[in-house]
Design a protein around this motif. Structure first.
Motif, PDB file in Angstrom:
ATOM      1  N   LEU A 117      39.133  42.510  20.949  1.00  0.00           N
ATOM      2  CA  LEU A 117      40.379  42.324  21.709  1.00  0.00           C
ATOM      3  C   LEU A 117      40.778  43.611  22.422  1.00  0.00           C
ATOM      4  N   ILE A 118      40.560  44.745  21.771  1.00  0.00           N
ATOM      5  CA  ILE A 118      40.907  46.025  22.399  1.00  0.00           C
ATOM      6  C   ILE A 118      39.984  46.312  23.578  1.00  0.00           C
ATOM      7  N   ILE A 119      38.679  46.093  23.379  1.00  0.00           N
ATOM      8  CA  ILE A 119      37.727  46.334  24.473  1.00  0.00           C
ATOM      9  C   ILE A 119      38.036  45.389  25.643  1.00  0.00           C
ATOM     10  N   ALA A 120      38.336  44.110  25.339  1.00  0.00           N
ATOM     11  CA  ALA A 120      38.671  43.140  26.400  1.00  0.00           C
ATOM     12  C   ALA A 120      39.981  43.535  27.089  1.00  0.00           C
ATOM     13  N   GLY A 121      40.981  43.921  26.285  1.00  0.00           N
ATOM     14  CA  GLY A 121      42.286  44.304  26.832  1.00  0.00           C
ATOM     15  C   GLY A 121      42.186  45.514  27.735  1.00  0.00           C
ATOM     16  N   ARG A 122      41.375  46.492  27.323  1.00  0.00           N
ATOM     17  CA  ARG A 122      41.215  47.694  28.149  1.00  0.00           C
ATOM     18  C   ARG A 122      40.433  47.398  29.434  1.00  0.00           C
ATOM     19  N   ALA A 123      39.502  46.460  29.348  1.00  0.00           N
ATOM     20  CA  ALA A 123      38.749  46.075  30.561  1.00  0.00           C
ATOM     21  C   ALA A 123      39.674  45.399  31.578  1.00  0.00           C
ATOM     22  N   VAL A 124      40.542  44.483  31.096  1.00  0.00           N
ATOM     23  CA  VAL A 124      41.462  43.772  32.001  1.00  0.00           C
ATOM     24  C   VAL A 124      42.493  44.742  32.577  1.00  0.00           C
ATOM     25  N   THR A 125      43.006  45.654  31.729  1.00  0.00           N
ATOM     26  CA  THR A 125      43.946  46.669  32.215  1.00  0.00           C
ATOM     27  C   THR A 125      43.268  47.561  33.248  1.00  0.00           C
ATOM     28  N   GLY A 126      41.989  47.843  33.033  1.00  0.00           N
ATOM     29  CA  GLY A 126      41.216  48.627  33.998  1.00  0.00           C
ATOM     30  C   GLY A 126      41.095  47.908  35.339  1.00  0.00           C
ATOM     31  N   LEU A 127      40.915  46.562  35.292  1.00  0.00           N
ATOM     32  CA  LEU A 127      40.881  45.780  36.539  1.00  0.00           C
ATOM     33  C   LEU A 127      42.178  45.993  37.317  1.00  0.00           C
ATOM     34  N   TYR A 128      43.309  45.927  36.592  1.00  0.00           N
ATOM     35  CA  TYR A 128      44.611  46.149  37.233  1.00  0.00           C
ATOM     36  C   TYR A 128      44.700  47.556  37.826  1.00  0.00           C
ATOM     37  N   CYS A 129      44.325  48.562  37.022  1.00  0.00           N
ATOM     38  CA  CYS A 129      44.467  49.955  37.468  1.00  0.00           C
ATOM     39  C   CYS A 129      43.552  50.263  38.654  1.00  0.00           C
ATOM     40  N   GLY A 130      42.369  49.631  38.701  1.00  0.00           N
ATOM     41  CA  GLY A 130      41.469  49.822  39.834  1.00  0.00           C
ATOM     42  C   GLY A 130      42.098  49.328  41.127  1.00  0.00           C
ATOM     43  N   LEU A 131      42.740  48.146  41.065  1.00  0.00           N
ATOM     44  CA  LEU A 131      43.423  47.607  42.240  1.00  0.00           C
ATOM     45  C   LEU A 131      44.649  48.439  42.589  1.00  0.00           C
ATOM     46  N   SER A 132      45.415  48.783  41.553  1.00  0.00           N
ATOM     47  CA  SER A 132      46.653  49.536  41.755  1.00  0.00           C
ATOM     48  C   SER A 132      46.382  50.922  42.340  1.00  0.00           C
ATOM     49  N   SER A 133      45.296  51.575  41.883  1.00  0.00           N
ATOM     50  CA  SER A 133      45.026  52.943  42.341  1.00  0.00           C
ATOM     51  C   SER A 133      44.591  52.978  43.808  1.00  0.00           C
ATOM     52  N   GLY A 134      44.283  51.810  44.387  1.00  0.00           N
ATOM     53  CA  GLY A 134      44.035  51.738  45.827  1.00  0.00           C
ATOM     54  C   GLY A 134      45.264  51.280  46.593  1.00  0.00           C
ATOM     55  N   LEU A 135      45.966  50.275  46.055  1.00  0.00           N
ATOM     56  CA  LEU A 135      47.124  49.702  46.745  1.00  0.00           C
ATOM     57  C   LEU A 135      48.302  50.675  46.810  1.00  0.00           C
ATOM     58  N   VAL A 136      48.521  51.411  45.725  1.00  0.00           N
ATOM     59  CA  VAL A 136      49.699  52.299  45.665  1.00  0.00           C
ATOM     60  C   VAL A 136      49.624  53.424  46.711  1.00  0.00           C
ATOM     61  N   PRO A 137      48.504  54.220  46.780  1.00  0.00           N
ATOM     62  CA  PRO A 137      48.457  55.256  47.813  1.00  0.00           C
ATOM     63  C   PRO A 137      48.538  54.685  49.235  1.00  0.00           C
ATOM     64  N   MET A 138      47.952  53.483  49.416  1.00  0.00           N
ATOM     65  CA  MET A 138      48.000  52.840  50.731  1.00  0.00           C
ATOM     66  C   MET A 138      49.456  52.560  51.120  1.00  0.00           C
ATOM     67  N   TYR A 139      50.204  51.973  50.188  1.00  0.00           N
ATOM     68  CA  TYR A 139      51.604  51.620  50.445  1.00  0.00           C
ATOM     69  C   TYR A 139      52.473  52.868  50.623  1.00  0.00           C
ATOM     70  N   VAL A 140      52.321  53.831  49.708  1.00  0.00           N
ATOM     71  CA  VAL A 140      53.162  55.037  49.754  1.00  0.00           C
ATOM     72  C   VAL A 140      52.914  55.830  51.040  1.00  0.00           C
ATOM     73  N   SER A 141      51.647  55.976  51.435  1.00  0.00           N
ATOM     74  CA  SER A 141      51.355  56.742  52.659  1.00  0.00           C
ATOM     75  C   SER A 141      51.897  56.022  53.894  1.00  0.00           C
ATOM     76  N   GLU A 142      51.967  54.684  53.849  1.00  0.00           N
ATOM     77  CA  GLU A 142      52.427  53.920  55.009  1.00  0.00           C
ATOM     78  C   GLU A 142      53.945  53.835  55.113  1.00  0.00           C
ATOM     79  N   VAL A 143      54.667  53.953  53.996  1.00  0.00           N
ATOM     80  CA  VAL A 143      56.139  53.911  54.071  1.00  0.00           C
ATOM     81  C   VAL A 143      56.755  55.304  54.190  1.00  0.00           C
ATOM     82  N   SER A 144      55.965  56.357  53.936  1.00  0.00           N
ATOM     83  CA  SER A 144      56.509  57.722  53.932  1.00  0.00           C
ATOM     84  C   SER A 144      56.580  58.292  55.347  1.00  0.00           C
ATOM     85  N   PRO A 145      57.672  59.010  55.673  1.00  0.00           N
ATOM     86  CA  PRO A 145      57.675  59.762  56.937  1.00  0.00           C
ATOM     87  C   PRO A 145      56.650  60.896  56.869  1.00  0.00           C
ATOM     88  N   THR A 146      56.105  61.308  58.013  1.00  0.00           N
ATOM     89  CA  THR A 146      55.033  62.314  58.050  1.00  0.00           C
ATOM     90  C   THR A 146      55.416  63.585  57.284  1.00  0.00           C
TER      91      THR A 146
END
Length: 465
Positions: A117-146
């Motif tokens: 359960l821990i190995i499965a839980g960490r794998a699924v959380t990793g799926l989330y973090c992989g997506l988040s670590s791309g989406l977050v910088p994309m969003y933050v850089s696009e809403v921030s003034p230069t």
């Protein structure tokens, strides 16, 4: 700096808080990972005795640490697609479901085969973090003034180190790091996922996405007014129009085109190398196994020393938020790499001579703290947002996906292999990182451009030259 901009950036970087929590939390349950019933250890196989088979425990332990990165590797390639298909805010909302599911699996680990359960839980959380670590910088850089893009970009790293620090404090024996409470400790970042889910409903969509991708001019203006307050949005709209024309002329760029076109070759090389240098600098070796390193250095209560690293980590990340717009990305990145190189050499000397001179344990510990400080000055925060700065709208999603994949793949390699390499090399393990840091420093000196205060078009022009 408006209330809406602060709320939007804070909400987005909660994804990185969960990433940091997942990195740090795995340090605490190392003791429960033993052969006693009801703890994290898997049942012994035929003819195996876990108490006398440390290599089996090392394998399961390394797998539970590194499977988190496997999830990140798998999902990082879909960042560009999901970000363009759903929009930045909706995409972050949808992927939060993965975080909640992964944390539930870990939180309920005592009710099933714990190790699975821990190995499965960490794998699924990793799926989330992989997506988040791309989406977050994309969003933050696009809403921030230069003018604020660098400072707000470093908040990703502040969220990571805050997550690591909180996980370390909660992982103390008398709080949640004990045989009874460890499932709650592992699953607790689900609270941040729920908070992010509800706050995202209040955040405006990226005006760049609305204008350049969807062509919704009025909606982009509304979004800009919410983010900027009373400022006239026309200057930024004009900049976006210019970027839109550029994007129209270069079309959407696939991952294959990113590597085959000579136009992007320099930028792709820089994007990949800054990710590799972040992970292979040795920092995750310290985060994953810091308690073990302090034990070998002769510290009586290694867990408190690890928390001390977390505190220093957080303080210097706050400092880097103010430094990055003043000193610039390139100079901070170079200073950080050189400082880490010197610290890694000092750490190696301290660990090698520890058996001859007891006071060398202090050198090792000071070196660990300095290593972390220099990491947070440059190599920690800068790779997360510089990739979004290096590319215009057309190739940006593909570039972020490739850079994210590279970061997570390196993270996995360090998590899976470090324990074996440490067992093999003993105190000389950080000499390997010192050699790598020298290579990264030389590359950055000759190849990484300064992006401070430059528009996306100006940065692209640097590479064209």
């Amino acid at each position: 700096l408006t209330g809406t901009l602060v709320l939007s950036v804070f909400t987005a970087v909660l994804g990185f808080f969960q990433y940091g929590y997942s990195l740090g939390v795995i340090n605490a349950p190392q003791k429960p990972w033993g052969g006693t019933e009801g703890t994290l250890a898997p049942p012994a196989g035929p003819g195996e005795d876990l108490a006398t088979s440390p290599h089996i425990l090392t394998m399961y332990w390394s797998l539970s640490v590194s499977v988190f990165a496997v999830g990140g590797v798998v999902s990082s390639f879909t960042v560009g697609w999901i970000g363009d298909r759903l929009g930045r805010v909706k995409a972050m909302l949808v992927v939060n479901v993965l975080s909640i599911a992964g944390n539930l699996l870990m939180g309920l680990a005592k009710f099933g085969p714990s190790h699975m359960l821990i190995i499965a839980g960490r794998a699924v959380t990793g799926l989330y973090c992989g997506l988040s670590s791309g989406l977050v910088p994309m969003y933050v850089s696009e809403v921030s003034p230069t003018a604020l893009r660098g400072a707000l970009g470093t908040l990703h790293q502040l969220a990571i180190v805050t997550g690591i620090l909180i996980s370390q404090v909660l992982g103390l024996d008398f709080l949640l790091g004990n045989d009874e409470m460890w499932p709650l400790l592992l699953g607790l970042s689900g609270v941040a996922a729920l908070l992010q889910f509800f706050l995202l409903l209040l955040c405006p969509e990226s005006p760049r996405y609305l204008y350049i991708k969807l062509g919704k001019v009025e909606e982009a203006k509304k979004s800009l007014k919410r983010l900027r307050g009373n400022c006239d949005p026309m200057k930024e709209i004009a900049e976006m129009e210019k970027e839109k024309q550029e994007a129209a002329s270069e079309k959407k760029v696939s991952i294959r085109q990113l590597f085959t076109s000579s136009k992007y070759r320099q930028a792709v090389l820089v994007a990949l190398m800054v990710q590799i240098s972040q992970q292979f600098s040795g920092i995750n070796a310290i985060f994953y196994y810091s308690t073990n390193i302090f034990e070998r250095a002769g510290v009586d209560q290694p867990v408190y020393a690890t928390i001390g690293v977390g505190v220093v980590n957080t303080v210097f990340t706050v400092i880097s938020v103010f430094l990055v717009e003043k000193a610039g990305r390139r100079s901070l990145f170079l200073a950080g790499l050189m400082g880490m190189l010197i610290s890694a050499v000092a750490m190696t000397i301290g660990l090698v001579l520890l058996s001859q001179f007891a006071w060398m344990s202090y050198l090792s510990m000071v070196a660990i703290f300095l290593f972390v400080i220099f990491f947070e000055v440059g190599p920690g925060p800068i790779p997360w947002f510089i990739v979004a700065e290096l590319f215009s709208q057309g190739p940006r999603p593909a570039a972020i996906a490739v850079a994210g994949f590279c970061n997570w793949a390196c993270n996995f390699i360090v998590g899976m292999c470090f324990q074996y390499i440490a067992d093999l090399c003993g105190p000389y393990v950080f000499a390997i990182f010192a050699a790598l840091l020298l290579v990264f420093f030389l590359f950055a000196y000759f190849k990484v451009p300064e992006t401070k205060g430059k528009s996306f078009e100006e940065i692209a022009a640097v590479f064209r030259r």
